[in-house]
Design a protein around this motif. Structure first.
Motif, PDB file in Angstrom:
ATOM      1  N   GLU A   1       0.940  -1.253  -0.018  1.00 11.10           N
ATOM      2  CA  GLU A   1       0.098  -0.049  -0.045  1.00 11.10           C
ATOM      3  C   GLU A   1       0.714   1.427   0.084  1.00 11.10           C
ATOM      4  O   GLU A   1       0.577   2.218  -0.706  1.00 11.10           O
ATOM      5  CB  GLU A   1      -1.017   0.297   1.206  1.00 11.10           C
TER       6      GLU A   1
ATOM      7  N   PHE B   1       1.550   2.190  -4.073  1.00  6.27           N
ATOM      8  CA  PHE B   1       0.565   2.952  -4.222  1.00  6.27           C
ATOM      9  C   PHE B   1       0.566   4.226  -3.694  1.00  6.27           C
ATOM     10  O   PHE B   1      -0.459   4.980  -3.840  1.00  6.27           O
ATOM     11  CB  PHE B   1      -0.825   1.957  -3.899  1.00  6.27           C
ATOM     12  N   THR B   2       1.429   4.490  -2.813  1.00  8.61           N
ATOM     13  CA  THR B   2       1.293   5.867  -1.999  1.00  8.61           C
ATOM     14  C   THR B   2       2.462   6.615  -2.481  1.00  8.61           C
ATOM     15  O   THR B   2       2.576   7.745  -3.306  1.00  8.61           O
ATOM     16  CB  THR B   2       1.227   5.698  -0.719  1.00  8.61           C
TER      17      THR B   2
ATOM     18  N   PHE C   1       3.933   8.513  -5.503  1.00  6.89           N
ATOM     19  CA  PHE C   1       3.012   9.853  -5.862  1.00  6.89           C
ATOM     20  C   PHE C   1       3.045  11.083  -5.157  1.00  6.89           C
ATOM     21  O   PHE C   1       2.476  12.028  -5.456  1.00  6.89           O
ATOM     22  CB  PHE C   1       1.781   9.151  -6.067  1.00  6.89           C
TER      23      PHE C   1
ATOM     24  N   GLY D   1      -2.476  15.771 -11.478  1.00  8.90           N
ATOM     25  CA  GLY D   1      -3.707  15.388 -10.872  1.00  8.90           C
ATOM     26  C   GLY D   1      -4.372  14.159 -11.245  1.00  8.90           C
ATOM     27  O   GLY D   1      -4.690  13.162 -10.783  1.00  8.90           O
TER      28      GLY D   1
ATOM     29  N   LYS E   1      -2.780  10.678 -10.247  1.00  5.90           N
ATOM     30  CA  LYS E   1      -2.888  10.484  -8.945  1.00  5.90           C
ATOM     31  C   LYS E   1      -4.257   9.972  -8.711  1.00  5.90           C
ATOM     32  O   LYS E   1      -4.371   9.158  -7.842  1.00  5.90           O
ATOM     33  CB  LYS E   1      -2.634  11.754  -7.822  1.00  5.90           C
ATOM     34  N   LEU E   2      -5.283  10.722  -9.178  1.00  4.08           N
ATOM     35  CA  LEU E   2      -6.723  10.287  -9.246  1.00  4.08           C
ATOM     36  C   LEU E   2      -6.719   8.888  -9.405  1.00  4.08           C
ATOM     37  O   LEU E   2      -7.129   7.862  -9.069  1.00  4.08           O
ATOM     38  CB  LEU E   2      -7.728  11.303  -9.976  1.00  4.08           C
TER      39      LEU E   2
ATOM     40  N   ALA F   1      -4.435   6.513  -9.776  1.00  6.02           N
ATOM     41  CA  ALA F   1      -3.545   5.709  -8.526  1.00  6.02           C
ATOM     42  C   ALA F   1      -4.397   5.645  -7.286  1.00  6.02           C
ATOM     43  O   ALA F   1      -4.289   4.400  -6.709  1.00  6.02           O
ATOM     44  CB  ALA F   1      -2.167   6.416  -8.442  1.00  6.02           C
ATOM     45  N   ALA F   2      -5.166   6.505  -7.026  1.00 10.70           N
ATOM     46  CA  ALA F   2      -6.053   6.511  -5.925  1.00 10.70           C
ATOM     47  C   ALA F   2      -6.974   5.374  -6.104  1.00 10.70           C
ATOM     48  O   ALA F   2      -7.209   4.522  -5.220  1.00 10.70           O
ATOM     49  CB  ALA F   2      -6.671   7.760  -5.393  1.00 10.70           C
ATOM     50  N   LYS F   3      -7.376   5.318  -7.208  1.00  7.07           N
ATOM     51  CA  LYS F   3      -8.563   4.242  -7.603  1.00  7.07           C
ATOM     52  C   LYS F   3      -8.071   2.887  -7.648  1.00  7.07           C
ATOM     53  O   LYS F   3      -8.568   1.955  -7.210  1.00  7.07           O
ATOM     54  CB  LYS F   3      -9.347   4.741  -8.785  1.00  7.07           C
TER      55      LYS F   3
ATOM     56  N   LYS G   1      -5.331   1.953  -5.958  1.00  7.83           N
ATOM     57  CA  LYS G   1      -5.018   1.669  -4.364  1.00  7.83           C
ATOM     58  C   LYS G   1      -6.187   1.317  -3.641  1.00  7.83           C
ATOM     59  O   LYS G   1      -6.267   0.246  -2.957  1.00  7.83           O
ATOM     60  CB  LYS G   1      -4.495   2.991  -3.579  1.00  7.83           C
ATOM     61  N   LYS G   2      -7.177   1.935  -3.938  1.00  9.35           N
ATOM     62  CA  LYS G   2      -8.532   1.402  -3.382  1.00  9.35           C
ATOM     63  C   LYS G   2      -9.042   0.196  -3.806  1.00  9.35           C
ATOM     64  O   LYS G   2      -9.416  -0.948  -2.821  1.00  9.35           O
ATOM     65  CB  LYS G   2      -9.933   2.600  -3.780  1.00  9.35           C
TER      66      LYS G   2
ATOM     67  N   PHE H   1     -10.694   4.734   4.679  1.00 18.79           N
ATOM     68  CA  PHE H   1     -10.479   6.262   4.680  1.00 18.79           C
ATOM     69  C   PHE H   1     -10.099   6.887   6.106  1.00 18.79           C
ATOM     70  O   PHE H   1     -10.141   8.041   6.139  1.00 18.79           O
ATOM     71  CB  PHE H   1     -11.704   6.876   3.999  1.00 18.79           C
TER      72      PHE H   1
ATOM     73  N   GLU I   1      -6.608   9.196   4.053  1.00 16.45           N
ATOM     74  CA  GLU I   1      -6.009   8.584   3.162  1.00 16.45           C
ATOM     75  C   GLU I   1      -5.008   9.685   2.393  1.00 16.45           C
ATOM     76  O   GLU I   1      -5.382  10.871   2.265  1.00 16.45           O
ATOM     77  CB  GLU I   1      -7.246   8.415   2.019  1.00 16.45           C
ATOM     78  N   ALA I   2      -4.010   9.179   1.995  1.00 14.47           N
ATOM     79  CA  ALA I   2      -2.864  10.007   1.434  1.00 14.47           C
ATOM     80  C   ALA I   2      -3.382  10.839   0.132  1.00 14.47           C
ATOM     81  O   ALA I   2      -3.099  11.843  -0.042  1.00 14.47           O
ATOM     82  CB  ALA I   2      -1.828   9.368   1.025  1.00 14.47           C
ATOM     83  N   PHE I   3      -4.354  10.257  -0.638  1.00 14.81           N
ATOM     84  CA  PHE I   3      -4.751  10.780  -1.739  1.00 14.81           C
ATOM     85  C   PHE I   3      -6.296  11.546  -1.388  1.00 14.81           C
ATOM     86  O   PHE I   3      -6.989  11.843  -2.509  1.00 14.81           O
ATOM     87  CB  PHE I   3      -5.193   9.954  -3.054  1.00 14.81           C
TER      88      PHE I   3
ATOM     89  N   THR J   1      -6.621  14.614  -3.528  1.00 12.79           N
ATOM     90  CA  THR J   1      -6.479  14.493  -4.966  1.00 12.79           C
ATOM     91  C   THR J   1      -7.785  14.800  -5.529  1.00 12.79           C
ATOM     92  O   THR J   1      -9.037  14.256  -5.205  1.00 12.79           O
ATOM     93  CB  THR J   1      -6.116  12.926  -5.450  1.00 12.79           C
ATOM     94  N   ALA J   2      -7.768  15.692  -6.695  1.00 13.10           N
ATOM     95  CA  ALA J   2      -8.877  16.456  -7.193  1.00 13.10           C
ATOM     96  C   ALA J   2      -9.864  15.314  -7.696  1.00 13.10           C
ATOM     97  O   ALA J   2      -9.363  14.573  -8.555  1.00 13.10           O
ATOM     98  CB  ALA J   2      -8.603  17.348  -8.160  1.00 13.10           C
ATOM     99  N   GLY J   3     -11.149  15.131  -7.365  1.00 11.35           N
ATOM    100  CA  GLY J   3     -12.165  14.040  -7.994  1.00 11.35           C
ATOM    101  C   GLY J   3     -12.205  12.939  -7.228  1.00 11.35           C
ATOM    102  O   GLY J   3     -13.066  11.827  -7.608  1.00 11.35           O
ATOM    103  N   TYR J   4     -11.289  12.474  -6.450  1.00 11.60           N
ATOM    104  CA  TYR J   4     -11.435  11.421  -5.631  1.00 11.60           C
ATOM    105  C   TYR J   4     -12.460  10.957  -4.548  1.00 11.60           C
ATOM    106  O   TYR J   4     -13.135  10.119  -4.707  1.00 11.60           O
ATOM    107  CB  TYR J   4      -9.971  10.951  -4.951  1.00 11.60           C
TER     108      TYR J   4
ATOM    109  N   PHE K   1     -15.291  10.621  -6.965  1.00 15.58           N
ATOM    110  CA  PHE K   1     -15.367   9.041  -7.487  1.00 15.58           C
ATOM    111  C   PHE K   1     -15.784   8.254  -6.353  1.00 15.58           C
ATOM    112  O   PHE K   1     -16.891   7.495  -6.829  1.00 15.58           O
ATOM    113  CB  PHE K   1     -13.955   8.931  -7.690  1.00 15.58           C
TER     114      PHE K   1
END
Lengths: 396, 396
Positions: A178, A182-183, A186, A209, A212-213, A215-217, A219-220, B154, B310-312, B315-318, B321
């Motif tokens: 994680e 994934f973190t 970035f 941006g 990273k968005l 990458a966040a998905k 990671k989720k 989260f 959450e580190a992200f 992040t715009a849009g996360y 989402f």
């Protein structure tokens, strides 16, 4: 033959490893045994015990209660030895020829006694030396399809699947992924490690941006998608190979996660190798990339048809939906792996061993671009051939 | 005050329930206690113990080692009592005013001693009688946001989240949902139960490929998306209400699953109530539907901003989402719930209690159509207002 010692943990020595081996009904009585510690000493001891007369041997792997990475040392659960052995056994039910045989385990001593594979080479090392490993992608495609399908809800009774998911709960090892995959890469975190020549590219990632968005998905998905019992760290350093054999080892990162993660990690490590090659030798690895997916998807599809237990398995489009999700996940995870293996804490020798600075930096920039493109375009790439084309495009 | 009896399981009687209550430091010594068994006897005993002088009381709920549904009886794990009590306590950390207080538990006897809520009414019963419950959707929106956000990745350290996910592994109760909500109604299975007047509509569902494909995807999400500690059965029969209070009970289905499932189940049960109403009384329930989502999403969003780890998270849009995924999942799950509550094994009284056959059948057809539309259009519906509009459209 499971040893049932109630010993508390104690690091093995050559002598105690030999003594342990003698208890195992593996070597003839009175055999002259030799021990050699062949591990890298960062995470585990690996003792190879051999009978000097017959040449017959076995491996005793013992987890250390800490991890050493680039000089740092932090405590790490010994439970990973049990996870590793149990994952090898569980996966071995489905691909007995593609994992080492586990002879014995001892949870207290955090050790696994297993088949000696010293006649094989770590695939990463062989690939760096230019080996072709003609069976590699066929074998790994089969490994992925069988281990992942057979431990998923598509094959298991839900009670058994959930029992395994709880048994393989692996928070500490998952957290390493994680963080490191994934973190950290970035963000401007101190674990990152890259040549100063890459700083502009790395800062561009930290400021990207949309990347990273995505990458966040991803990671989720890694955190929540409990689809199958993954290997969890399926890079080319976790595979022993020869021209005729393939064996997957080091499954201490096993847990219930998204199927695409195992697939993507392997693909990424092939990509990181492919970019270092040229001409026909490169074609060999690009072919492995395509064949891994093709063998995986055709095997998975066949298992679905023949052994699937899901009531909806014949619903038009469902198998295709599942395979498409796995593909898109795999491509995204491959992108994360390429980025972290270039600028994160743990690199790959394929790239780091390139001595000429200019070429190394050029290839690393290319790998970063490929990683970014895979993450961003994973839902648009129509096929594994398109992925290979993208890798090729970035090389020009 | 946890009782630590090492008793093996034995069904309580009024007398043994009173004896147990006396051990709990709840009633004054020598109090004159009365016991009344107020459960429906299908899954649990529910004893209400009262002090006839002070009127003060408590509830002792004991799980039965079997489930009875429409005359059938099958064994059912007693572990569900522990799951229920632990989920009430865990959720109670975040919404202490919206769940009953747990006074004591006994895993061997499969019992939970908790706050007496007899002054409240089961929300479904009250709603059927035409109650408005002005706080219902505000309270449940808050309950959903707080319990689900705070038990997700989260908000929790990954070690704690995975510890809870393993603790709340709940295979037997999950399987009831997997079968009765996500599977059986979509196939000609003998558990299904519907009026002969609905046969054409039911067969159309069994033959509706695109609908079944989406149901399969939603089932997969239920099986694999370990996002948060769900209530797992949040229909209006699991909620006590009055004009000023709301308490969520019966959390024995709790497990780590997709956040949208709790949200969607509640919305579906409001929809099944709304269609039975007309005029202003209907508007009240439609408003609850909108407000549940709106309160949930604004509370969730606020928690994300203020307490997210959450580190992200920035992040715009996360965040958007994640909320969009929850919304689409919720609408799809609501669709499955509407269908199964109409033609599956377990119906809702809102519809079944309509005595006039023609009206009942007409409303059930409408509910089936709404359910199908929600499943098929869940990714197109732009807002909760659009969901309410769809419900209204199906009524015309």
């Amino acid at each position: 033959m499971t040893t049932t010692a109630v010993n508390s943990y104690k690091a093995l020595t050559d002598d105690s490893a030999i003594a342990l081996a003698r208890t195992l009904d593996f070597f003839p009585e009175g055999a002259k045994l030799e021990s050699q510690e062949i591990g890298d000493g960062n995470l585990n001891y690996v003792f190879r015990i051999t009978d000097s007369e017959s040449g017959k041997g076995l491996i005793i792997k013992q987890a250390l209660p800490y991890a050493k990475v680039v000089g740092e040392s932090w405590p790490l659960t010994l439970k990973r030895a049990t996870i590793e052995a149990n994952a090898l056994r569980k996966h071995g039910e489905f691909v007995p020829g593609l994992v080492p045989v586990v002879y014995a385990t001892d949870a207290n001593l955090a050790l696994t006694v297993m088949e000696d594979l010293s006649h094989l080479t770590i695939a990463r090392e062989g690939l760096i030396r230019g080996e072709a490993y003609p069976n590699l992608s066929k074998d790994i495609g089969e490994y992925l399809a069988k281990t992942l399908f057979q431990t998923s809800d598509f094959a298991l009774h839900p009670f058994e699947k959930k029992r395994l998911a709880a048994e393989f709960s692996n928070p500490e090892l998952c957290k390493i992924t994680e963080d490191l995959v994934f973190t950290d890469p970035f963000f401007d975190f101190e674990t990152n490690d890259f040549e100063p020549e890459l700083r502009a590219e790395v800062e561009a990632i930290w400021n990207n941006g949309p990347l990273k968005l995505e990458a966040a998905k991803l990671k989720k998905s890694f955190l929540t998608d409990a689809e199958a019992l993954l290997h969890g760290d399926l890079h080319t350093g976790s595979i022993f190979a020869s021209d005729t054999e393939t064996k997957v080892i080091d499954s201490e990162f096993a847990f219930y996660g998204p199927i695409g993660f195992d697939v993507g990690l392997f693909l990424a490590n092939l990509i990181a190798q492919a970019v270092t090659r040229e001409g026909e030798k490169r074609e060999v690895v690009l072919h492995h990339i395509e064949q891994t997916w093709n063998v995986f998807s055709s095997n998975f599809s066949e298992l679905w048809e023949q052994q699937g237990i899901e009531a909806f398995k014949d619903t038009a489009g469902y198998k295709e939906f599942v395979l498409e999700k796995i593909f898109q996940d795999a491509i995204g995870f491959a992108g994360c792996e390429l980025i972290r293996r270039t600028i994160g804490l743990a690199h790959v020798k394929d790239l780091d061993s390139i001595e000429e600075l200019e070429r190394r930096i050029a290839l690393k920039k290319q790998v970063l671009q490929t990683g970014e493109a895979l993450i961003l375009k994973r839902k648009e790439l129509p096929s594994i051939a398109a992925v290979v084309a993208l890798v090729e495009e970035q090389s020009r």
